[in-house]
Write a protein that holds these residues in place. Structure first.
Motif, PDB file in Angstrom:
ATOM      1  N   PRO A 181       2.023   9.676  -7.216  1.00  0.00           N
ATOM      2  CA  PRO A 181       2.172  11.239  -7.466  1.00  0.00           C
ATOM      3  C   PRO A 181       0.380  11.240  -6.564  1.00  0.00           C
ATOM      4  CG  PRO A 181       2.105  10.307  -9.750  1.00  0.00           C
ATOM      5  CD  PRO A 181       2.708   9.465  -9.178  1.00  0.00           C
ATOM      6  N   HIS A 182       0.900  12.469  -6.092  1.00  0.00           N
ATOM      7  CA  HIS A 182      -0.100  12.251  -5.295  1.00  0.00           C
ATOM      8  C   HIS A 182      -1.515  12.863  -5.378  1.00  0.00           C
ATOM      9  CE1 HIS A 182       3.092  13.280  -1.371  1.00  0.00           C
ATOM     10  NE2 HIS A 182       3.363  12.447  -2.302  1.00  0.00           N
TER      11      HIS A 182
ATOM     12  N   LYS B 218      -2.431  16.524  -7.419  1.00  0.00           N
ATOM     13  CA  LYS B 218      -2.784  16.860  -8.716  1.00  0.00           C
ATOM     14  C   LYS B 218      -4.085  16.947  -9.040  1.00  0.00           C
ATOM     15  CE  LYS B 218       1.336  17.021  -9.297  1.00  0.00           C
ATOM     16  NZ  LYS B 218       2.408  17.595  -9.718  1.00  0.00           N
TER      17      LYS B 218
ATOM     18  N   LYS C  60      -3.286  11.103  -0.277  1.00  0.00           N
ATOM     19  CA  LYS C  60      -3.621  12.214   0.549  1.00  0.00           C
ATOM     20  C   LYS C  60      -4.214  11.981   1.495  1.00  0.00           C
ATOM     21  CE  LYS C  60       0.077  15.606   2.169  1.00  0.00           C
ATOM     22  NZ  LYS C  60       0.982  16.685   1.908  1.00  0.00           N
TER      23      LYS C  60
ATOM     24  N   ASP D 134      -1.566  22.538  -1.264  1.00  0.00           N
ATOM     25  CA  ASP D 134      -0.792  21.654  -1.492  1.00  0.00           C
ATOM     26  C   ASP D 134       0.042  21.323  -3.431  1.00  0.00           C
ATOM     27  OD1 ASP D 134       1.124  19.313  -1.273  1.00  0.00           O
ATOM     28  OD2 ASP D 134      -0.046  17.654  -0.208  1.00  0.00           O
ATOM     29  N   LYS D 135       1.339  21.741  -2.963  1.00  0.00           N
ATOM     30  CA  LYS D 135       1.751  21.492  -4.731  1.00  0.00           C
ATOM     31  C   LYS D 135       2.151  20.423  -4.739  1.00  0.00           C
ATOM     32  CE  LYS D 135       3.499  26.722  -4.593  1.00  0.00           C
ATOM     33  NZ  LYS D 135       5.004  26.500  -4.611  1.00  0.00           N
ATOM     34  N   ASP D 136       2.101  19.380  -4.588  1.00  0.00           N
ATOM     35  CA  ASP D 136       2.047  17.957  -4.852  1.00  0.00           C
ATOM     36  C   ASP D 136       0.689  17.349  -5.348  1.00  0.00           C
ATOM     37  OD1 ASP D 136       4.655  17.930  -4.049  1.00  0.00           O
ATOM     38  OD2 ASP D 136       4.335  17.553  -1.722  1.00  0.00           O
TER      39      ASP D 136
END
Length: 590
Positions: free
Chosen positions: A296-297, A342, A528, A338-340
């Motif tokens: 997960p990001h 978290k 990220k 950014d939807k990725d």
């Protein structure tokens, strides 16, 4: 004159054409090199020892800019690089060089924790110092995280404690008739005391003494635990400094005596086989990416340097190390959108700066939280004043025991030099329209009314700062007002006062972010990076699209060339008779 202008015009045109062709050629060459590199892999040896040189100042982090050639690793580069090396079976160990006194204790805590994490994977670390030259403890505390510490024979081991001093120039200002007028909130806000005071104030001496004691305790406790000796023995050994290598070995401060090639040879032998030494920069260069890890990001927003308004521009030759309000707010907004992503880790290493830019960044943090993205602040060596301001709303704040933080206060004012100029025969005169149009001029002191207005402004900003701390930290305002007053604290002392949630480094902040994002404790995450790492092509594209000072220079040249004087001169040149027969109509309207 006409011939000269024609010649000058041809030179300018030729130069611009040459620059464009050169840029395109470089782009093509880099594209070809990139294609070859992708085809050949990272070209790292099958067995290697990472060499990390910490003998120069190490920045905490940097924005995601393209760098020509190898760049000096930052603290976060080392932390993330060691994580990648831990998972790379080709990397057998680390060879560390240090000893010049370049590292603070807080940096030592971060890098030391990363080295211990690396060792916990079954790999080794060997540190070598030609000497521990400075009296500070940062380099030595870092070295104690290694399996072995080597020192060059008959060298100086000077590591002894934590200390410092201040200069005061008020006496000089009085002699040259300069008038300092600086409002501070409150009594511990000492950054401008060098101008206002002739010696250290009682409050400043008190806070510095406590700050140094807390830092010393953190350093000694870590070093004693790592060297497996008692705290009393460590204090006694450090109190014997300066001493020679052989004395340090007898006191169990180091393990081996030898030169750098001896220590490197020991590291390569321990790695076995045909292991080669590879610099961390080379290793990172083979793994250039805008993200690290897998899973997960989690966004990692890097904020390092003084906080300033506006944007740095981000051109290919821009090496600025500041936190620009526009850039940092944009980075946080990108991570929020950014939807990725978290959760967001905001890495802060800053002594503060602009109030307006700090407020802009804080607003971006609050909007990220409102959008459902937890924000965790990981403090580096310094996160004070504006550095604390941009952190105060975070869901959790993680700091090293030796991080310098707090300094919840305000400074504003000036030093007027109008009378100083007269001493060297210079006279300054002012003209203005509007009662306070010249209030900030260095040529004249504040009037009583202006000084009162300045103090009212300082009071308002200070009240707003403390109110936001109370709201962000969920503390009673009275308690915040007690621990604020412009006072700096170590991370350890700040935690006791509710300004920090947890003591630890980057990986501790990452664990908190994972928990807040709902990621299981044992799962890995992908970091990220923001501001996003730009490649060469994108950086040059930004540059050519007018995003920095170099393009501004071209725009200024364009403005000059289209000015009335130049336009009319160029028009006259075009209309001038030329040798030979021409099919050209003259004096036509344009």
């Amino acid at each position: 004159m006409v011939a000269f202008l024609r010649w000058a015009g041809s030179i300018v045109a030729g130069t611009l054409n040459g620059l464009i062709k050169f840029t395109l050629a470089i782009l093509l060459i880099l594209i070809v090199i990139s294609l070859f590199a992708m085809a050949r892999g990272d070209k790292m040896p099958g067995s290697m020892v990472l060499s990390i040189d910490l003998r120069k100042d190490v920045a905490d982090s940097r924005p995601g800019k393209y760098s020509f050639g190898a760049r000096a690793p930052t603290v976060l580069d080392i932390v993330l690089g060691l994580d990648a090396a831990e998972r790379d079976p080709r990397v057998k160990g680390v060879f560390l060089r240090l000893g010049t006194g370049a590292l603070s204790v807080a940096e030592a805590e971060e890098i030391g924790a990363a080295l211990k994490r690396f060792r916990a994977s079954g790999k080794f670390v060997i540190a070598h110092a030609q000497g521990f030259d400075g009296a500070g403890l940062g380099d030595y505390v870092t070295a104690t995280a290694a399996d072995q510490i080597w020192m060059q024979p008959k060298s100086s081991f000077a590591a002894a404690g934590v200390g410092g001093g201040e200069f005061f120039v008020r006496g000089l200002l009085d002699k040259i008739k300069a008038e300092p007028q600086i409002a501070k909130r409150s009594e511990y806000k000492s950054a401008a005391d060098m101008f206002m005071e002739s010696s250290m104030t009682k409050e400043d001496r008190e806070q510095l003494q406590e700050l140094m004691k807390s830092t010393y305790d953190a350093a000694v406790n870590t070093a004693a635990a790592d060297r497996k000796i008692s705290r009393a023995a460590m204090v006694a050994a450090l109190d014997a400094s300066p001493q020679f290598t052989e004395d340090a070995k007898a006191k169990k401060l180091i393990d081996q005596i030898g030169f750098d090639d001896d220590a490197l040879g020991a590291a390569l032998n321990k790695a076995g086989g045909d292991a080669q030494a590879i610099t961390l920069s080379q290793f990172l260069g083979a793994k250039v990416a805008s993200a690290y890890g897998s899973g997960p990001h989690i966004a990692l927003v890097q904020a390092s340097g003084e906080i300033v308004e506006g944007s740095t521009g981000g051109g290919p030759f821009d090496n600025s190390s500041v936190i620009a309000g526009d850039d940092m707010a944009h980075a946080i907004r990108e991570a929020t959108a950014d939807k990725d992503v978290k959760a967001i880790i905001l890495r802060v290493d800053s002594p503060g700066g602009s109030v307006a830019a700090s407020d802009q960044i804080l607003d971006a943090v609050k909007k990220a939280q409102a959008a459902g993205k937890p924000v965790v602040v990981s403090m580096g060596g310094v996160a004070a004043s504006g550095g604390y301001y941009i952190s105060l709303s975070a869901n959790k704040i993680v700091a090293h025991p030796a991080t310098i933080t707090g300094s919840i206060g305000v400074l504003t004012g000036k030093v007027s030099i109008g009378n100083t100029l007269g001493l060297v025969g210079v006279k300054g005169e002012l003209v203005g329209v509007g009662k306070n149009a010249l209030m900030n001029s260095d040529l004249a002191p504040y009037t009583p009314e202006q000084w009162a207005a300045l103090n009212a402004e300082a009071d308002g900003i200070y009240a707003d700062f403390t109110k936001k701390v109370a709201e962000g930290r969920k503390l009673p305002l009275a308690k915040v007002q007690e621990v604020a007053r412009g006072r700096v604290w170590t991370g350890a002392d700040a935690k006791e006062r509710g300004l920090v949630d947890k003591l630890g480094g980057f990986w501790d902040a990452a664990d908190v972010a994972k928990r807040l994002a709902g990621v299981p404790a044992g799962d890995r995450v992908r970091f990220k990076l923001y501001p996003r790492q730009k490649g060469f092509l994108e950086t040059v594209s930004d540059w050519l699209n007018g995003d920095d000072d170099e393009v501004q220079a071209i725009e200024n040249f364009k403005t000059l060339m289209t000015s009335p004087v130049i336009s009319h001169t160029a028009h006259a040149v075009r209309q001038a008779p030329r040798a030979g027969i021409e099919l050209r109509a003259a004096n036509l309207p344009e």
